[in-house]
Design a protein around this motif. Structure first.
Motif, PDB file in Angstrom:
ATOM      1  N   VAL A 154       0.848  -1.198   0.000  1.00 43.62           N
ATOM      2  CA  VAL A 154       0.000   0.000   0.000  1.00 43.62           C
ATOM      3  C   VAL A 154       0.880   1.243   0.000  1.00 43.62           C
ATOM      4  O   VAL A 154       0.659   2.166  -0.796  1.00 43.62           O
ATOM      5  CB  VAL A 154      -0.978   0.002   1.201  1.00 43.62           C
ATOM      6  N   ASP A 155       1.901   1.287   0.845  1.00 43.99           N
ATOM      7  CA  ASP A 155       2.803   2.435   0.912  1.00 43.99           C
ATOM      8  C   ASP A 155       3.505   2.663  -0.429  1.00 43.99           C
ATOM      9  O   ASP A 155       3.575   3.801  -0.908  1.00 43.99           O
ATOM     10  CB  ASP A 155       3.864   2.246   1.999  1.00 43.99           C
ATOM     11  N   ARG A 156       4.030   1.589  -1.035  1.00 42.63           N
ATOM     12  CA  ARG A 156       4.748   1.722  -2.315  1.00 42.63           C
ATOM     13  C   ARG A 156       3.814   2.185  -3.425  1.00 42.63           C
ATOM     14  O   ARG A 156       4.173   3.038  -4.238  1.00 42.63           O
ATOM     15  CB  ARG A 156       5.419   0.395  -2.697  1.00 42.63           C
ATOM     16  N   TYR A 157       2.613   1.616  -3.473  1.00 44.69           N
ATOM     17  CA  TYR A 157       1.637   2.013  -4.493  1.00 44.69           C
ATOM     18  C   TYR A 157       1.290   3.496  -4.345  1.00 44.69           C
ATOM     19  O   TYR A 157       1.317   4.247  -5.324  1.00 44.69           O
ATOM     20  CB  TYR A 157       0.377   1.150  -4.395  1.00 44.69           C
ATOM     21  N   CYS A 158       0.953   3.907  -3.131  1.00 47.00           N
ATOM     22  CA  CYS A 158       0.564   5.308  -2.897  1.00 47.00           C
ATOM     23  C   CYS A 158       1.707   6.254  -3.253  1.00 47.00           C
ATOM     24  O   CYS A 158       1.475   7.311  -3.849  1.00 47.00           O
ATOM     25  CB  CYS A 158       0.109   5.504  -1.459  1.00 47.00           C
ATOM     26  N   ALA A 159       2.940   5.889  -2.912  1.00 47.84           N
ATOM     27  CA  ALA A 159       4.086   6.732  -3.259  1.00 47.84           C
ATOM     28  C   ALA A 159       4.263   6.793  -4.780  1.00 47.84           C
ATOM     29  O   ALA A 159       4.514   7.865  -5.336  1.00 47.84           O
ATOM     30  CB  ALA A 159       5.353   6.201  -2.596  1.00 47.84           C
ATOM     31  N   LEU A 160       4.107   5.672  -5.450  1.00 44.61           N
ATOM     32  CA  LEU A 160       4.306   5.616  -6.895  1.00 44.61           C
ATOM     33  C   LEU A 160       3.291   6.461  -7.655  1.00 44.61           C
ATOM     34  O   LEU A 160       3.638   7.195  -8.576  1.00 44.61           O
ATOM     35  CB  LEU A 160       4.244   4.165  -7.385  1.00 44.61           C
ATOM     36  N   VAL A 161       2.025   6.385  -7.245  1.00 44.41           N
ATOM     37  CA  VAL A 161       0.981   7.104  -7.996  1.00 44.41           C
ATOM     38  C   VAL A 161       0.664   8.477  -7.406  1.00 44.41           C
ATOM     39  O   VAL A 161      -0.141   9.215  -7.969  1.00 44.41           O
ATOM     40  CB  VAL A 161      -0.321   6.262  -8.116  1.00 44.41           C
ATOM     41  N   GLY A 162       1.278   8.815  -6.280  1.00 50.27           N
ATOM     42  CA  GLY A 162       1.029  10.115  -5.668  1.00 50.27           C
ATOM     43  C   GLY A 162      -0.290  10.196  -4.928  1.00 50.27           C
ATOM     44  O   GLY A 162      -0.863  11.276  -4.791  1.00 50.27           O
ATOM     45  N   ASP A 163      -0.769   9.072  -4.415  1.00 46.25           N
ATOM     46  CA  ASP A 163      -2.029   9.045  -3.653  1.00 46.25           C
ATOM     47  C   ASP A 163      -1.710   9.388  -2.200  1.00 46.25           C
ATOM     48  O   ASP A 163      -1.123   8.586  -1.482  1.00 46.25           O
ATOM     49  CB  ASP A 163      -2.673   7.662  -3.760  1.00 46.25           C
TER      50      ASP A 163
END
Length: 156
Positions: free
Chosen positions: A29-38
């Motif tokens: 979740v942390d990596r996804y949010c960082a990658l997409v800017g969420d």
């Protein structure tokens, strides 16, 4: 390297199904949010998640992460390597998902469309079979030339 499949449109038939189990860690979740800017706080802060969902037991897994992982199934497992995604139309998730929750995703060939396009029906349930969501997607499986390359280099 993860083992993939590579099924062409000619190898698929309406009604063929593939099932996969997915779950998501807090780190994903942390990596996804960082990658997409969420930067939505419900994806990183339990207090924020509980304001939005009073019974939340953890942070909320982003719906986009769920969609992305399902899309990855098209390009790795069914139809497999070389598949191109065209559309993904999800229904709203019926309940929040938390890190560690297990999902059962069923991909089913719903219809074959001209030009090698395949419409997939997607079912998302919990391990007990309770419906969480559904979606449809249109994909273009690899052609025979790609399959031949895949067999010679990866799938052999």
């Amino acid at each position: 390297m993860t083992r993939t499949r590579c099924l062409t449109a000619a190898m698929l038939e309406v009604g063929m199904r593939h099932e996969a189990c997915l779950s998501f860690s807090r780190e994903e979740v942390d990596r996804y949010c960082a990658l997409v800017g969420d930067h939505n706080a419900i994806h990183r802060d339990l207090d924020a998640a509980r304001v939005r969902f009073p019974d939340a037991r953890d942070i909320i897994v982003p719906g986009g992460l769920v969609q992305t992982r399902i899309s990855a199934l098209f390009g790795t497992e069914f139809p497999g390597d070389g598949t191109l995604g065209l559309t993904f139309s999800p229904e709203r998730l019926r309940r929040p998902l938390y890190p560690g929750d297990e999902l059962v995703v069923t991909l089913e060939v719903a219809r074959m469309i001209r030009g090698g396009i395949v419409e997939m029906q997607i079912g998302i349930t919990d391990p007990e079979g309770n419906r969480i969501s559904e979606a449809t997607a249109k994909v273009v499986p690899p052609d025979a030339a790609y399959r031949a390359w895949w067999e010679a280099t990866i799938g052999g």
